[in-house]
Design a protein around this motif. Structure first.
Motif, mmCIF file in Angstrom:
data_model
loop_
_atom_site.group_PDB
_atom_site.id
_atom_site.type_symbol
_atom_site.label_atom_id
_atom_site.label_comp_id
_atom_site.label_asym_id
_atom_site.label_seq_id
_atom_site.Cartn_x
_atom_site.Cartn_y
_atom_site.Cartn_z
ATOM 1 N N LEU A 1 0.633 -1.159 0.020
ATOM 2 C CA LEU A 1 0.152 0.111 0.025
ATOM 3 C C LEU A 1 0.954 1.283 -0.013
ATOM 4 O O LEU A 1 0.408 2.404 -0.698
ATOM 5 N N CYS A 2 1.877 1.330 0.712
ATOM 6 C CA CYS A 2 2.747 2.449 0.805
ATOM 7 C C CYS A 2 3.396 2.643 -0.590
ATOM 8 O O CYS A 2 3.588 3.929 -0.924
ATOM 9 N N ALA A 3 3.785 1.726 -1.322
ATOM 10 C CA ALA A 3 4.275 1.852 -2.516
ATOM 11 C C ALA A 3 3.307 2.369 -3.702
ATOM 12 O O ALA A 3 3.866 2.987 -4.493
ATOM 13 N N LEU A 4 1.942 2.468 -3.345
ATOM 14 C CA LEU A 4 0.846 3.110 -4.122
ATOM 15 C C LEU A 4 0.470 4.662 -3.403
ATOM 16 O O LEU A 4 -0.402 4.926 -4.080
ATOM 17 N N ALA A 5 0.929 4.694 -2.322
ATOM 18 C CA ALA A 5 0.727 6.060 -1.491
ATOM 19 C C ALA A 5 1.166 7.115 -2.520
ATOM 20 O O ALA A 5 2.314 7.291 -3.178
ATOM 21 N N THR A 6 0.806 8.122 -2.137
ATOM 22 C CA THR A 6 1.026 9.772 -2.971
ATOM 23 C C THR A 6 1.972 10.546 -1.855
ATOM 24 O O THR A 6 2.561 11.586 -2.292
ATOM 25 N N LEU B 1 9.705 4.214 1.892
ATOM 26 C CA LEU B 1 9.121 4.317 0.427
ATOM 27 C C LEU B 1 8.658 5.535 0.088
ATOM 28 O O LEU B 1 8.115 6.434 0.991
ATOM 29 N N ARG B 2 9.104 5.893 -1.225
ATOM 30 C CA ARG B 2 8.503 7.267 -1.722
ATOM 31 C C ARG B 2 7.801 7.125 -2.801
ATOM 32 O O ARG B 2 7.835 6.178 -3.635
ATOM 33 N N PRO B 3 6.801 8.289 -3.172
ATOM 34 C CA PRO B 3 6.072 7.942 -4.397
ATOM 35 C C PRO B 3 6.823 7.921 -5.647
ATOM 36 O O PRO B 3 7.828 8.463 -5.888
ATOM 37 N N ALA B 4 6.299 6.895 -6.541
ATOM 38 C CA ALA B 4 6.994 6.583 -7.706
ATOM 39 C C ALA B 4 6.115 5.908 -8.747
ATOM 40 O O ALA B 4 5.252 5.158 -8.300
ATOM 41 N N PRO B 5 6.036 6.255 -9.963
ATOM 42 C CA PRO B 5 5.178 5.336 -11.011
ATOM 43 C C PRO B 5 5.643 3.872 -10.880
ATOM 44 O O PRO B 5 6.753 3.627 -11.151
ATOM 45 N N LEU B 6 4.663 3.043 -10.712
ATOM 46 C CA LEU B 6 4.647 1.678 -10.903
ATOM 47 C C LEU B 6 4.484 1.074 -12.093
ATOM 48 O O LEU B 6 3.418 1.509 -12.874
ATOM 49 N N GLY B 7 4.982 -0.105 -12.543
ATOM 50 C CA GLY B 7 4.778 -0.793 -13.737
ATOM 51 C C GLY B 7 4.689 -2.189 -13.709
ATOM 52 O O GLY B 7 4.680 -2.557 -12.637
#
Length: 424
Positions: free
Chosen positions: A322-327, A369-375
């Motif tokens: 969830l944190c990887a998807l946070a803003t 973890l910091r916000p970053a675009p995921l693929g």
């Protein structure tokens, strides 16, 4: 179990999910209930028992020692009998079997040989085995495979352990302690014990069986637990839903902006998974009880969190996803001990989330973890059901995530993949 491809294309939530789910029973409660039933003074029933690989292995282990465990129905009956040795116990990938069964196997007359899956040979059990030697049990080996040679009784007494790697070291000794001649006085010497709610669960269940327990909550001291020798009353347990297994489902509400209700969520519980309520609220979700259970509604944007997960480390994989998807940034701390779970979960999470594009830094006791675009990409699970949960959570929000060996979720949730897919 429904056959699924490997790797498995994780379903993507293209709209807010609206679902009500009924979860299988708690593995932690089921396996504790089975152990206590096996050493009780008469027959017991474990109602709504979790039927999974871990609990099946526990039932098989107790049956091999001499108890009659009937798992044919939803409610499992256990009829204790004097333990007999000269048997082999397969622990599979179940930490509870590897750690909870040896202390009661010490009560056998004969030899009990323990082994399990290859991944289990790296998981720590030496503290339990060293403790058993100190309590009068003959043990050959300090890790899987190992062998106990029982004489029919265990002296018991005082033992010092370092349980900083797992609270199960403490629970294992407490569950058997009432059957030892002197009971057991367990003293922890080391950094703080992780996952203390699991010890609270053990203590509460022992007391339900009429066992006298002195613990930190009743003046025993922060690092000491004592079980008096005496009878273990037979008790019929009703197993609660597995709240840690709720993590991916509630996370699905969080990442899709939808609503998920988990039926029959207890208003009071010793399960560590209950911490999800507060964690998800901090991340921006609406969280509340209804007549049906616990309802979570996801926000427009997930907020990062700064959390010490020391007591609830089993939630770390789902929370990290969830944190990887946070803003906003997140910091997860206090979880060095999860390096010794089914895999080194900190290293695995850093590698797998990073492989999908996450900005993640592995720390000695946690993750930043910091916000970053995921693929999309391949998400490895390392034969770890919680890693699979992390993979499907990210996959619900990101196109093209392939989860390797999603079938490992059968450890605590049979046909998880089929159930999960049905929600989309």
């Amino acid at each position: 179990m429904t056959s699924v491809p490997d790797p498995w294309p994780a379903p993507r939530a293209t709209s807010p999910v609206d679902a009500v789910v009924t979860l299988p029973g708690s593995k932690s409660l089921t396996n504790r209930a089975l152990v206590l039933a096996a050493v009780a003074d008469g027959p017991s029933v474990v109602r709504r028992a979790l039927r999974s690989r871990d609990t099946a292995l526990m039932a098989a282990a107790l049956t091999s020692l001499g108890s009659a465990v009937d798992t044919a129905g939803e409610d499992w009956s256990v009829t204790p009998a004097p333990f007999a040795g000269d048997v082999a116990v397969d622990v599979g990938l179940a930490g509870t079997v590897m750690r909870f069964v040896p202390p009661i196997a010490g009560l056998t007359r004969g030899t009990v040989a323990f082994d399990g899956d290859a991944h289990m040979r790296n998981r720590p059990v030496g503290e339990v085995l060293t403790a058993l030697r100190g309590l009068g049990v003959q043990v050959d080996g300090d890790a899987l495979p190992f062998t106990l040679r029982g004489s029919g009784t265990v002296r018991g007494g005082t033992v010092v352990v370092d349980a900083s790697a797992s609270s199960q070291f403490i629970s294992a000794l407490l569950l058997a302690g009432a059957r030892y001649e002197q009971g057991v006085d367990v003293r922890h010497d080391g950094t703080p014990v992780p996952s203390l709610p699991h010890i609270d669960m053990t203590v509460a269940m022992l007391r339900q069986h009429g066992v006298e327990v002195d613990d930190p909550g009743s003046g025993g001291g922060a690092n000491r637990w004592t079980v008096a020798p005496g009878p273990v009353r037979p008790v019929d347990h009703v197993i609660e839903p597995d709240l840690s297994n709720a993590a991916p489902f509630l996370a699905l509400a969080a990442v899709s902006g939808g609503t998920v209700t988990v039926r029959d969520w207890p208003r009071a519980t010793t399960q560590a998974g209950d911490a999800l309520r507060g964690i998800l609220a901090q991340m921006g979700c609406e969280v509340g009880f209804t007549d049906a259970g616990l309802r979570v509604t996801g926000p427009d944007e997930l907020q990062g969190v700064d959390l010490d997960l020391h007591d609830v480390g089993e939630l770390a994989p789902a929370v990290a996803a969830l944190c990887a998807l946070a803003t906003t940034p997140s910091h997860l701390r206090g979880i060095a001990h999860i390096r010794h779970h089914e895999t080194d979960r900190l290293a695995a999470l850093a590698k797998e989330l990073g492989g999908l594009g996450a900005d993640v830094v592995e720390r000695p006791d946690g993750l930043d973890l910091r916000p970053a675009p995921l693929g999309g990409g391949l998400f490895h699970t390392y034969a770890d059901h919680r890693m699979a949960h992390a993979g499907v959570i990210v996959g619900a929000a990101v196109d093209g995530v392939l989860v390797e060996n999603v079938a490992t979720t059968g450890k605590t949730f049979p046909d998880f993949a089929g159930f999960w897919s049905g929600l989309f």
